[in-house]
Design a protein around this motif. Structure first.
Motif, PDB file in Angstrom:
ATOM      1  N   ALA A  22     -15.379 -14.248 -33.986  1.00 30.90           N
ATOM      2  CA  ALA A  22     -13.730 -14.129 -34.471  1.00 30.90           C
ATOM      3  C   ALA A  22     -13.757 -12.960 -34.787  1.00 30.90           C
ATOM      4  O   ALA A  22     -14.306 -12.306 -35.809  1.00 30.90           O
ATOM      5  CB  ALA A  22     -13.197 -15.097 -35.217  1.00 30.90           C
ATOM      6  N   VAL A  23     -12.890 -11.931 -34.124  1.00 27.19           N
ATOM      7  CA  VAL A  23     -12.493 -10.728 -34.688  1.00 27.19           C
ATOM      8  C   VAL A  23     -10.833 -10.348 -34.812  1.00 27.19           C
ATOM      9  O   VAL A  23      -9.975 -11.280 -34.321  1.00 27.19           O
ATOM     10  CB  VAL A  23     -12.880  -9.497 -33.653  1.00 27.19           C
ATOM     11  CG1 VAL A  23     -14.143  -9.633 -33.493  1.00 27.19           C
ATOM     12  CG2 VAL A  23     -12.176  -9.677 -32.302  1.00 27.19           C
ATOM     13  N   ASP A  24     -10.498  -9.383 -35.690  1.00 24.74           N
ATOM     14  CA  ASP A  24      -8.949  -9.034 -36.032  1.00 24.74           C
ATOM     15  C   ASP A  24      -8.196  -8.504 -34.814  1.00 24.74           C
ATOM     16  O   ASP A  24      -7.176  -8.782 -34.521  1.00 24.74           O
ATOM     17  CB  ASP A  24      -8.671  -8.542 -37.080  1.00 24.74           C
ATOM     18  CG  ASP A  24      -9.254  -9.320 -38.369  1.00 24.74           C
ATOM     19  OD1 ASP A  24      -9.071 -10.433 -38.284  1.00 24.74           O
ATOM     20  OD2 ASP A  24      -9.565  -8.355 -39.348  1.00 24.74           O
ATOM     21  N   ASP A  25      -8.822  -7.456 -34.148  1.00 18.55           N
ATOM     22  CA  ASP A  25      -8.457  -6.529 -33.110  1.00 18.55           C
ATOM     23  C   ASP A  25      -9.578  -6.565 -31.828  1.00 18.55           C
ATOM     24  O   ASP A  25     -10.336  -5.634 -32.092  1.00 18.55           O
ATOM     25  CB  ASP A  25      -8.148  -5.351 -33.633  1.00 18.55           C
ATOM     26  CG  ASP A  25      -7.263  -4.432 -32.420  1.00 18.55           C
ATOM     27  OD1 ASP A  25      -7.630  -4.620 -31.300  1.00 18.55           O
ATOM     28  OD2 ASP A  25      -6.512  -3.627 -32.985  1.00 18.55           O
ATOM     29  N   ILE A  26      -9.477  -7.178 -30.964  1.00 17.45           N
ATOM     30  CA  ILE A  26     -10.688  -7.496 -29.703  1.00 17.45           C
ATOM     31  C   ILE A  26     -10.794  -5.793 -29.114  1.00 17.45           C
ATOM     32  O   ILE A  26     -11.882  -5.363 -28.961  1.00 17.45           O
ATOM     33  CB  ILE A  26     -10.528  -8.296 -28.963  1.00 17.45           C
ATOM     34  CG1 ILE A  26     -11.468  -8.644 -27.983  1.00 17.45           C
ATOM     35  CG2 ILE A  26      -9.085  -7.984 -28.007  1.00 17.45           C
ATOM     36  CD1 ILE A  26     -11.501 -10.149 -27.489  1.00 17.45           C
ATOM     37  N   ASP A  27      -9.530  -5.163 -28.917  1.00 16.49           N
ATOM     38  CA  ASP A  27      -9.518  -3.965 -28.292  1.00 16.49           C
ATOM     39  C   ASP A  27     -10.242  -2.857 -29.235  1.00 16.49           C
ATOM     40  O   ASP A  27     -11.037  -2.000 -28.471  1.00 16.49           O
ATOM     41  CB  ASP A  27      -8.084  -3.303 -27.977  1.00 16.49           C
ATOM     42  CG  ASP A  27      -7.445  -4.423 -26.834  1.00 16.49           C
ATOM     43  OD1 ASP A  27      -8.124  -4.821 -26.022  1.00 16.49           O
ATOM     44  OD2 ASP A  27      -6.228  -4.855 -27.035  1.00 16.49           O
ATOM     45  N   ASP A  28      -9.846  -2.825 -30.417  1.00 17.52           N
ATOM     46  CA  ASP A  28     -10.425  -1.910 -31.347  1.00 17.52           C
ATOM     47  C   ASP A  28     -12.211  -2.131 -31.450  1.00 17.52           C
ATOM     48  O   ASP A  28     -12.823  -1.242 -31.420  1.00 17.52           O
ATOM     49  CB  ASP A  28      -9.941  -2.144 -32.829  1.00 17.52           C
ATOM     50  CG  ASP A  28     -10.510  -1.079 -33.740  1.00 17.52           C
ATOM     51  OD1 ASP A  28     -10.476   0.141 -33.557  1.00 17.52           O
ATOM     52  OD2 ASP A  28     -11.255  -1.502 -34.691  1.00 17.52           O
ATOM     53  N   THR A  29     -12.250  -3.531 -31.376  1.00 16.40           N
ATOM     54  CA  THR A  29     -13.785  -3.860 -31.496  1.00 16.40           C
ATOM     55  C   THR A  29     -14.488  -3.472 -30.374  1.00 16.40           C
ATOM     56  O   THR A  29     -15.599  -2.781 -30.623  1.00 16.40           O
ATOM     57  CB  THR A  29     -14.034  -5.306 -31.911  1.00 16.40           C
ATOM     58  OG1 THR A  29     -13.271  -5.684 -33.024  1.00 16.40           O
ATOM     59  CG2 THR A  29     -15.383  -5.912 -32.162  1.00 16.40           C
ATOM     60  N   ILE A  30     -14.158  -3.592 -29.378  1.00 15.77           N
ATOM     61  CA  ILE A  30     -14.809  -3.077 -28.040  1.00 15.77           C
ATOM     62  C   ILE A  30     -15.026  -1.538 -28.007  1.00 15.77           C
ATOM     63  O   ILE A  30     -16.019  -1.303 -27.648  1.00 15.77           O
ATOM     64  CB  ILE A  30     -13.987  -3.461 -26.795  1.00 15.77           C
ATOM     65  CG1 ILE A  30     -13.998  -5.257 -26.630  1.00 15.77           C
ATOM     66  CG2 ILE A  30     -14.432  -2.976 -25.338  1.00 15.77           C
ATOM     67  CD1 ILE A  30     -12.777  -5.964 -26.052  1.00 15.77           C
TER      68      ILE A  30
END
Length: 146
Positions: free
Chosen positions: A97-105
């Protein structure tokens, strides 16, 4: 008596430093690194002459761990294909689970991660994706949006 908890998921990798960097970028914390060898290792794994090194990665909440392992002896076995399709029988993927999927990618792409498909919206509750990380590992990401 039942199990107490899930302790960790182990992943065998060729490049231990690269895998540590990838999972650190994801947001995990390096708990420690240590060589593993000796009779207890041979007896536990069922292979004689083990010489390995592990890096234990911990999720920020302290409840989840990924054990990254590289073997110096016996030699690593590389399956064919190295990066099996998501519908291959066996261990499928590990999800975070992540807070911000776009930033993580974006951050994981700097460590070689590639999307397998695209970021999908599941009933306006989650944004989800699969990406391929180091050593062909499939990592799933989920961002709760609703």
């Amino acid at each position: 008596m039942g199990i107490q908890r899930m302790d960790n998921v182990a992943i065998v990798v060729k490049d231990l430093d690269g895998a540590v960097d990838f999972f650190t970028e994801l947001g995990m914390e390096l708990e420690g690194r240590t060589p593993i060898e000796g009779l207890f290792a041979d007896q536990t794994v069922g292979i004689d002459g083990i010489r390995s090194e592990i890096a234990m990665m911990r999720t920020p909440d302290g409840h989840g761990r990924v054990e990254l392992t590289t073997y110096h002896s016996p030699a690593l076995i590389t399956p064919e294909p190295l990066a099996p399709a998501p519908n291959t029988v066996g261990l499928h993927r590990i999800m975070f689970a992540v807070d911000d999927i776009d930033d993580t990618i974006a951050r994981l792409r700097t460590h070689g991660a590639e999307l397998l498909g695209e970021v999908a919206n599941y009933e306006n509750v989650y944004r989800l994706c699969y990406l391929r990380g180091p050593e062909g590992i499939i990592v799933a990401l989920a961002e709760q949006i609703g």
